[in-house]
Scaffold this active site. Sequence first.
Site, PDB file in Angstrom:
ATOM      1  N   PHE A 113       0.616  -0.666  -9.636  1.00  0.00           N
ATOM      2  CA  PHE A 113       1.252  -0.994  -8.350  1.00  0.00           C
ATOM      3  C   PHE A 113       1.378   0.222  -7.425  1.00  0.00           C
ATOM      4  CE2 PHE A 113       3.144  -3.869 -11.598  1.00  0.00           C
ATOM      5  CZ  PHE A 113       2.391  -4.996 -11.259  1.00  0.00           C
ATOM      6  N   ARG A 114       0.458   1.179  -7.563  1.00  0.00           N
ATOM      7  CA  ARG A 114       0.478   2.378  -6.715  1.00  0.00           C
ATOM      8  C   ARG A 114       1.747   3.217  -6.907  1.00  0.00           C
ATOM      9  NH1 ARG A 114      -4.040   0.753  -6.339  1.00  0.00           N
ATOM     10  NH2 ARG A 114      -5.217   0.179  -4.471  1.00  0.00           N
ATOM     11  N   LEU A 115       2.446   2.982  -8.019  1.00  0.00           N
ATOM     12  CA  LEU A 115       3.659   3.778  -8.265  1.00  0.00           C
ATOM     13  C   LEU A 115       3.273   4.993  -9.113  1.00  0.00           C
ATOM     14  CD1 LEU A 115       6.147   0.844  -8.818  1.00  0.00           C
ATOM     15  CD2 LEU A 115       5.927   2.334  -6.821  1.00  0.00           C
ATOM     16  N   HIS A 116       2.372   5.770  -8.539  1.00  0.00           N
ATOM     17  CA  HIS A 116       1.783   6.881  -9.278  1.00  0.00           C
ATOM     18  C   HIS A 116       2.815   7.958  -9.591  1.00  0.00           C
ATOM     19  CE1 HIS A 116      -1.610   4.687  -7.935  1.00  0.00           C
ATOM     20  NE2 HIS A 116      -1.467   5.055  -6.676  1.00  0.00           N
TER      21      HIS A 116
END
Length: 219
Positions: free
Chosen positions: A196-199
């Site tokens: 979810f692009r929560l890098h």
Amino acid sequence: MPRAPFIPPTPSEEAYSADADQGEVFTSADPFELFEQWFALARAHEINDANAMALATADREAAPDVRMVLLKDFDPRGLSFYTSETSAKGRQIAGNHRAAALFHWKSIRRQVRFRGPVEKLPTLEADAYFAERARGARIAAWASKQSAPLADRAALDAAIAAMEKKFEGKDVPRPDHWIGYRLVPEEIEFWVNRPFRLHDRLLFTRSGKDGWNSTRLYP
Ligand SMILES: Cc1cc2nc3c(=O)[nH]c(=O)nc-3n(C[C@H](O)[C@H](O)[C@H](O)COP(=O)(O)O)c2cc1C
């Protein structure tokens, strides 16, 4: 219509897919050790040139430029690479010694970026590395005026032939313009893909001569 055969993903493809949680990847509080660990993993997964890095420099007007170079050595002093001092990047470094470097390893969905000043490597170090290179690469270093306009391929072939003649039966020494540089990092940032692009991002900044502070950054 026949269906394409199903090829199951290899375990590493699954482990490093875009929606995989790679788990704890910041496995050292020392950025050099951490880089070594990530680099070893990248070498095991990249199809080629895991040591290729984008090197950003800027000219005297601060206009940025970027190109790939190969990392040749890495230790707590910094990142070493070799090139021509008279190339565009060499001239840019001479006028503005600050640079940045970036590794992006697609196979493991990670990036590492470095910022800091660039210094020249001692000529003895450059001599030693140059001597290890294949004769053809050493001849090429003499024949190529890297980044200067070239009329056509035949002109380069002629320059190679001239250098082969010049060094016939002789050792090919390092040309003065072919030198090593070291980017001395003041900042090193580790980035890993997460679902979810929560890098995850971890930034190390130099504190004092050998110490580092680390901070997590929002993705
Ligand atoms: C994967 C890869 C690795 C490269 N490694 C080097 C290198 O180690 N040294 C170098 O001078 N050029 C290297 N090059 C070529 C540079 O990207 C660039 O074309 C050249 O150095 C001239 O850049 P400049 O005109 O900005 O100086 C590499 C290119 C690629 C794609």
